[in-house]
Design an enzyme around this catalytic site. Structure first.
Site, mmCIF file in Angstrom:
data_model
loop_
_atom_site.group_PDB
_atom_site.id
_atom_site.type_symbol
_atom_site.label_atom_id
_atom_site.label_comp_id
_atom_site.label_asym_id
_atom_site.label_seq_id
_atom_site.Cartn_x
_atom_site.Cartn_y
_atom_site.Cartn_z
ATOM 1 N N GLY A 286 -30.609 -48.258 -59.438
ATOM 2 C CA GLY A 286 -31.471 -49.411 -59.724
ATOM 3 C C GLY A 286 -31.193 -50.572 -58.792
ATOM 4 C CG HIS B 133 -32.397 -52.510 -51.490
ATOM 5 N ND1 HIS B 133 -32.547 -51.478 -50.594
ATOM 6 C CD2 HIS B 133 -31.155 -52.375 -52.009
ATOM 7 C CE1 HIS B 133 -31.434 -50.771 -50.544
ATOM 8 N NE2 HIS B 133 -30.571 -51.287 -51.410
ATOM 9 N N GLY C 18 -34.761 -50.410 -48.972
ATOM 10 C CA GLY C 18 -34.078 -49.170 -48.588
ATOM 11 C C GLY C 18 -34.430 -48.051 -49.559
ATOM 12 C CG HIS C 19 -33.025 -48.227 -53.609
ATOM 13 N ND1 HIS C 19 -32.612 -49.523 -53.794
ATOM 14 C CD2 HIS C 19 -31.946 -47.441 -53.794
ATOM 15 C CE1 HIS C 19 -31.318 -49.517 -54.098
ATOM 16 N NE2 HIS C 19 -30.892 -48.282 -54.103
ATOM 17 C CD GLN D 87 -21.800 -43.703 -58.365
ATOM 18 O OE1 GLN D 87 -22.511 -42.801 -58.813
ATOM 19 N NE2 GLN D 87 -22.049 -44.275 -57.193
ATOM 20 C CG ASP E 169 -24.107 -45.530 -49.769
ATOM 21 O OD1 ASP E 169 -23.148 -46.305 -49.777
ATOM 22 O OD2 ASP E 169 -25.215 -45.814 -50.285
ATOM 23 C CB SER F 52 -26.242 -53.195 -49.923
ATOM 24 O OG SER F 52 -25.367 -53.070 -51.032
ATOM 25 N NE ARG G 75 -20.882 -52.749 -55.025
ATOM 26 C CZ ARG G 75 -21.099 -51.430 -55.076
ATOM 27 N NH1 ARG G 75 -21.870 -50.864 -54.185
ATOM 28 N NH2 ARG G 75 -20.552 -50.694 -56.017
HETATM 29 O O1 PAF Z 1 -26.077 -44.149 -53.807
HETATM 30 C C1 PAF Z 1 -26.177 -44.389 -55.028
HETATM 31 O O2 PAF Z 1 -26.879 -45.287 -55.461
HETATM 32 C C2 PAF Z 1 -25.370 -43.546 -56.020
HETATM 33 O O3 PAF Z 1 -24.129 -43.223 -55.510
HETATM 34 C C3 PAF Z 1 -26.126 -42.296 -56.484
HETATM 35 C C4 PAF Z 1 -26.395 -41.330 -55.342
HETATM 36 C C5 PAF Z 1 -27.428 -42.686 -57.147
HETATM 37 C C6 PAF Z 1 -25.282 -41.537 -57.533
HETATM 38 O O4 PAF Z 1 -25.029 -42.339 -58.639
#
Ligand code: PAF
Length: 279
Positions: A32, A35, A37-38, A62, A151, A186, A188
């Site tokens: 979620g 931005h 990028g997604h 994670q 990433d 990002s 963040r």
């Molecule tokens: O890149 C991310 O946002 C996360 O690491 C992912 C791939 C959704 C796994 O939780």
């Protein structure tokens, strides 16, 4: 508006219908706070698949730092509006108990490629990623999975996971989307103060200069030292690592005949940034 599904059962009912019709399904896993990028991943999936699912799940497994998990930005309503503009066919946004019900006891761990760099700085992080990505592939029955190159190490971990477990998913690694000043997008970044945001482009500029200098024949060590100095001079409080690695295995590499990648992590204004660039 795009349907938002909360349970694996509802998701499965939907995707089984698509599968029965012979449709190809793409999944864009996210946490979620979307931005551009997604959205570029979702658009790529839209262009290549019959059906696109975006997953929104802030995966607790994670996060090695509970404070980071607590402060991770969440904006589901805004995310849904952005995804409607792509558009995607479904959003899967489960609660943690749906993903990790009581008694859940499996851990997926990809050794080797997940160990250095982010793996060393964030113990357990890639086990959490590999576990949730395996589950998301199983839940969505996706044929293709879309991941950003920002990433880079995560992308290599996911590729290895899919190869090692013979998962029937094709992984598509997509170019990093940057702000006009070069800062990698990002979720963040919203945590950067205006002042820190002004300094942040030095990160990509410094590793770009180092990559260029290495390509031009400068020693790796010297180029990396200069990049770290440029970042400290710009106010980065900590450079965690700047490393030149084999692009796939992420082992140290001085073999310039193979694709190599420079990967870096640093702290600015209390925010941890990562980036990478081909060398
Ligand atoms: O890149 C991310 O946002 C996360 O690491 C992912 C791939 C959704 C796994 O939780």
């Amino acid at each position: 508006m795009t349907p938002i599904l909360r349970t694996v059962a509802d998701l499965r009912t939907l995707v089984r219908g698509w599968k029965a019709a012979g449709e190809m399904i793409g999944v864009v896993p996210t946490m979620g706070a979307l931005h551009d990028g997604h959205l570029s991943l979702a658009r790529r999936a839209r262009g290549e698949c019959d059906r696109v699912i975006t997953t929104i799940f802030v995966n607790p497994r994670q996060f090695n730092n509970p404070e980071d998990l607590k402060r991770y930005p969440r904006s589901e309503a805004a995310d849904a509006t952005l995804l409607a503009s792509v558009p995607v066919d479904a959003i899967f946004a489960p609660e943690p108990e749906e993903v990790y019900p009581e008694g859940f006891s499996t851990n997926v761990s990809v050794s080797g490629v997940s160990e250095p760099l982010e793996g060393k700085m964030r113990p357990g992080h890639f086990d959490g990623v590999a576990t949730v990505v395996s589950k998301l592939f199983g839940m969505t029955l996706a044929d293709r999975g879309y991941f950003g190159q920002k990433d880079w190490q995560q992308l290599q971990v996911v590729q290895k996971l899919v190869r090692d477990l013979n998962l029937a998913v094709t992984i598509v690694g997509c170019e990093t989307i940057r702000e006009p000043d070069g800062l990698a997008m990002s979720s963040r970044n919203v945590r950067l103060s205006a002042e820190a945001r002004g300094r942040a482009p030095v990160f990509f500029a410094a590793i770009s200069a180092a990559a260029r200098d290495i390509r031009a024949g400068q020693s790796d060590r010297m180029a990396i030292r200069e990049a770290a100095e440029a970042m400290r001079a710009a106010g980065f409080e900590r450079v965690e690592y700047i490393e030149l690695r084999d692009a796939e295995s992420l082992l140290p590499s001085d073999d310039s005949s193979r694709p190599r990648r420079m990967l870096a992590a640093a702290w600015l204004g209390g925010v941890r940034l990562i980036d990478n660039i081909p060398v």
